[in-house]
Design a protein around this motif. Structure first.
Motif, PDB file in Angstrom:
ATOM      1  N   VAL A  95      -6.876   3.914   8.815  1.00 25.08           N
ATOM      2  CA  VAL A  95      -6.455   3.289   7.430  1.00 25.08           C
ATOM      3  C   VAL A  95      -5.093   2.659   7.827  1.00 25.08           C
ATOM      4  CG1 VAL A  95      -7.755   4.840   6.000  1.00 25.08           C
ATOM      5  CG2 VAL A  95      -5.371   5.478   6.615  1.00 25.08           C
ATOM      6  N   LEU A  96      -4.824   1.470   7.201  1.00 24.00           N
ATOM      7  CA  LEU A  96      -3.430   0.958   7.132  1.00 24.00           C
ATOM      8  C   LEU A  96      -2.420   1.475   6.163  1.00 24.00           C
ATOM      9  CD1 LEU A  96      -4.219  -2.860   7.703  1.00 24.00           C
ATOM     10  CD2 LEU A  96      -3.211  -1.226   9.576  1.00 24.00           C
TER      11      LEU A  96
ATOM     12  N   LYS B  70     -16.200   3.021   4.686  1.00 24.97           N
ATOM     13  CA  LYS B  70     -15.626   1.756   4.672  1.00 24.97           C
ATOM     14  C   LYS B  70     -16.313   0.998   3.578  1.00 24.97           C
ATOM     15  CE  LYS B  70     -13.860   1.190   9.590  1.00 24.97           C
ATOM     16  NZ  LYS B  70     -14.278   0.766  10.715  1.00 24.97           N
ATOM     17  N   ILE B  71     -15.673   0.165   2.715  1.00 24.38           N
ATOM     18  CA  ILE B  71     -16.136  -0.497   1.646  1.00 24.38           C
ATOM     19  C   ILE B  71     -15.193  -1.853   1.540  1.00 24.38           C
ATOM     20  CG2 ILE B  71     -16.615  -0.924  -0.814  1.00 24.38           C
ATOM     21  CD1 ILE B  71     -17.023   2.090  -1.084  1.00 24.38           C
ATOM     22  N   ASN B  72     -15.885  -3.004   1.788  1.00 22.90           N
ATOM     23  CA  ASN B  72     -15.259  -4.147   2.070  1.00 22.90           C
ATOM     24  C   ASN B  72     -14.082  -4.160   2.842  1.00 22.90           C
ATOM     25  OD1 ASN B  72     -17.191  -5.333   0.189  1.00 22.90           O
ATOM     26  ND2 ASN B  72     -16.033  -4.561  -1.645  1.00 22.90           N
ATOM     27  N   ASN B  73     -12.782  -4.361   2.385  1.00 22.33           N
ATOM     28  CA  ASN B  73     -11.489  -4.342   3.199  1.00 22.33           C
ATOM     29  C   ASN B  73     -10.851  -2.869   2.888  1.00 22.33           C
ATOM     30  OD1 ASN B  73     -11.872  -6.944   3.923  1.00 22.33           O
ATOM     31  ND2 ASN B  73     -11.118  -8.048   2.573  1.00 22.33           N
TER      32      ASN B  73
ATOM     33  N   ASP C 158      -0.917  -1.596  -1.529  1.00 25.07           N
ATOM     34  CA  ASP C 158      -1.964  -2.471  -1.868  1.00 25.07           C
ATOM     35  C   ASP C 158      -3.107  -1.620  -2.067  1.00 25.07           C
ATOM     36  OD1 ASP C 158      -0.140  -4.514  -1.940  1.00 25.07           O
ATOM     37  OD2 ASP C 158      -0.602  -5.331  -0.050  1.00 25.07           O
ATOM     38  N   GLY C 159      -3.225  -0.357  -2.484  1.00 19.40           N
ATOM     39  CA  GLY C 159      -4.271   0.258  -2.542  1.00 19.40           C
ATOM     40  C   GLY C 159      -4.769   0.697  -4.217  1.00 19.40           C
ATOM     41  N   LYS C 160      -5.770   1.554  -4.400  1.00 21.05           N
ATOM     42  CA  LYS C 160      -5.805   1.797  -5.628  1.00 21.05           C
ATOM     43  C   LYS C 160      -6.476   3.258  -5.784  1.00 21.05           C
ATOM     44  CE  LYS C 160     -10.589  -0.521  -5.346  1.00 21.05           C
ATOM     45  NZ  LYS C 160     -11.373  -1.587  -6.183  1.00 21.05           N
ATOM     46  N   VAL C 161      -6.523   3.646  -6.880  1.00 20.25           N
ATOM     47  CA  VAL C 161      -7.034   5.138  -7.107  1.00 20.25           C
ATOM     48  C   VAL C 161      -8.117   4.977  -8.477  1.00 20.25           C
ATOM     49  CG1 VAL C 161      -5.132   5.868  -8.146  1.00 20.25           C
ATOM     50  CG2 VAL C 161      -6.608   7.776  -7.033  1.00 20.25           C
TER      51      VAL C 161
ATOM     52  N   LEU D  49      -7.746   2.774   0.545  1.00 19.10           N
ATOM     53  CA  LEU D  49      -6.698   2.085   1.172  1.00 19.10           C
ATOM     54  C   LEU D  49      -7.053   1.272   2.187  1.00 19.10           C
ATOM     55  CD1 LEU D  49      -4.487   5.502   2.173  1.00 19.10           C
ATOM     56  CD2 LEU D  49      -3.847   3.909   0.336  1.00 19.10           C
ATOM     57  N   ARG D  50      -6.328   0.267   2.694  1.00 22.12           N
ATOM     58  CA  ARG D  50      -6.769  -0.927   3.496  1.00 22.12           C
ATOM     59  C   ARG D  50      -7.036  -0.375   4.840  1.00 22.12           C
ATOM     60  NH1 ARG D  50      -3.440  -5.922   3.281  1.00 22.12           N
ATOM     61  NH2 ARG D  50      -1.643  -4.448   3.823  1.00 22.12           N
TER      62      ARG D  50
END
Length: 505
Positions: free
Chosen positions: A391-392, A427-430, A481-484, A500-501
């Motif tokens: 993860v980034l 992994k989902i999309n980016n 730039d993530g979300k929860v 997370l990216r």
């Protein structure tokens, strides 16, 4: 062409034998022109071989006047040839007309029919004529005419301003929107040199591009340009210019299109102003955060130190009911300042570079921190994370996020149940979606959905609940730039999904 027809008539009128007829037929074949003759005394009609070919009739076909006229398409064209023929017979008038016929094989053809009255003693005795199939030429012309009409209609009704501009810069034609944009009538703008409409500071934008197009270095260009309206006001436009060439690649004229972007320019300026204002406000907020971080922490530290000195130097002064309350209040103040410092630290730091981190390693490290709690509660931990998933993230933030969610999963267990915590990732999309699922007390989302990540929001009576962990965690995730997301049901447990990216977007 009419001179050719006249020569044919002279030859035909003077013909004396088969040799002349053969010569006349050869000319007709080479020019695809037929001849015809009406003897008004006998009313006999003579058609040449080419005339019969154009009508698509048999070689021996010989019509009468009525039949010949009925080859012309009924209505406009049949009525016209009738009038022209009668005028030739009665008044000695020549005619030359383009008409539509329907052949014996039911094919429509455009023809050019020319009639020459022959007079004898001032009386018309014959009508000599020529006949040419002009279908291909007429269809081509009508197709071009249609295309030109279509282009004109398109230009006239285009939602943007459009103009045809000559190579020297003069306006040849333009549509209503071009006039409307600049506040002029079409009559006022026709033949005007388009550069005279430019804002004085933008006059030199165009010439270099025009020169390059004429020199075949490019076929079009686009730029922002200001024009002066008739009332003197300025209009900002997006200008597109393309060059039109003939079949020999010779430049003919330009097509200019202008789009009024005055409003969008004004909006952009307003946005720039707001961005500057926001930047200034953020700077002031950062300064305030530094004040909170430094000054208030210094003051609370001084209070703690003074209380410690009192206990050491004059212990008798602490032997009262007020000192413990003051000591507790100072400790709470220090804790609050520390909490606020943590939040400010996230929100005021410059955007940090994200690093590639092995998710399984960080998860195992976080679980190692709670080894005693896991043993004490007999918690069951199930991990399903591929050891190659990266993860980034900011490493310190990733540590904090995992620690907070795992701490809550253990802390808010049901009293008589063994905690079960499932941790998985995919992994989902980016993004890498990390699910941390527990079977604990759960949260009533109907009541608290909008408060889950609020500052100082708690949902259970627990002595260690500060209402800060989820707030900080959400800020750290946003900063990367993530979300929860959260799914929960009272007494059934809670699942937090963190995105997370895993690659640069």
């Amino acid at each position: 062409m009419k001179d050719v027809y006249n020569q044919l008539f002279r030859i035909q009128n003077a013909q004396t034998g088969n040799e002349t007829n053969s010569f006349l037929d050869t000319i007709q074949q080479s020019l695809a022109i037929g001849s015809w003759e009406v003897d008004l005394k006998t009313m006999e009609i003579t058609w040449s071989a080419m005339t019969r070919s154009i009508h698509e009739v048999e070689d021996d076909y010989s019509p009468n006047v009525e039949e010949a006229i009925h080859f012309y398409e009924e209505g406009k064209y049949r009525d016209l040839i009738t009038v022209l023929f009668n005028n030739a017979v009665n008044n000695g008038e020549e005619f030359d007309a383009e008409l539509l016929i329907r052949t014996a094989k039911n094919n429509l053809k455009w023809v050019r029919s020319i009639g020459f009255p022959i007079l004898k003693n001032n009386k018309v005795v014959k009508i000599l004529g020529v006949f040419q199939d002009i279908t291909e030429k007429t269809n081509t012309f009508k197709e071009l005419e249609y295309k030109e009409k279509l282009i004109r209609t398109t230009i006239e009704n285009a939602p943007n301003g459009m103009a045809l501009v000559g190579l020297e810069g003069q306006i040849i034609d333009l549509n209503k929107n071009f006039c409307s944009y600049l506040g002029y009538t079409k009559k006022e703008l026709m033949h005007t040199y388009v550069n005279k409409l430019s804002h004085p500071q933008d006059i030199n934008i165009i010439p270099i591009h025009i020169k390059e197009m004429i020199n075949r270095e490019k076929d079009s260009f686009e730029c922002e340009k200001r024009y002066l309206k008739k009332d003197g006001s300025i209009i900002y436009c997006l200008l597109s210019v393309s060059i039109v060439r003939d079949d020999a690649n010779k430049p003919l004229h330009f097509i200019s299109t202008i789009i009024d972007i005055t409003k969008s320019k004004a909006i952009n300026k307003k946005i720039e102003y707001l961005l500057q204002t926001t930047k200034s406000q953020n700077t002031r907020l950062q300064n305030f955060a530094h004040i909170v971080s430094h000054n208030l922490r210094s003051h609370s530290g001084n209070l703690e130190m003074l209380l410690e000195l009192m206990q050491e130097e004059i212990p008798e002064s602490t032997k009262n009911e007020f000192f413990p309350l003051i000591s507790e209040a100072v400790n709470k103040l220090s804790e609050t300042i520390q909490n606020l410092n943590e939040v400010a630290d996230i929100n005021t730091k410059e955007k940090q570079e994200l690093e590639s981190n092995n998710l399984l390693d960080f998860t195992n490290n976080a679980l190692g921190t709670f080894r005693a709690e896991i043993l004490d509660t007999n918690a069951k931990i199930n991990i399903d994370i591929n050891n190659k998933i990266e993860v980034l993230a900011v490493p310190a933030y990733l540590d904090s996020i995992l620690l907070n969610f795992l701490s809550n999963a253990i802390k808010y267990k049901k009293e008589d149940s063994i905690p079960v915590i499932n941790i998985n990732a995919e992994k989902i999309n980016n993004y890498v979606k990390i699910n941390i699922e527990d079977n604990g007390l759960g949260i009533n989302l109907d009541l608290h959905k909008d408060k889950i990540f609020g500052l100082y929001k708690t949902f259970h009576q627990h002595e260690d609940a500060r209402g800060l962990g989820l707030y900080i965690t959400k800020n750290q995730i946003d900063a990367m730039d993530g979300k929860v997301e959260v799914a929960s049901k009272v007494n059934d447990g809670t699942t937090f999904s963190i995105y997370l990216r895993y690659e640069a977007n």
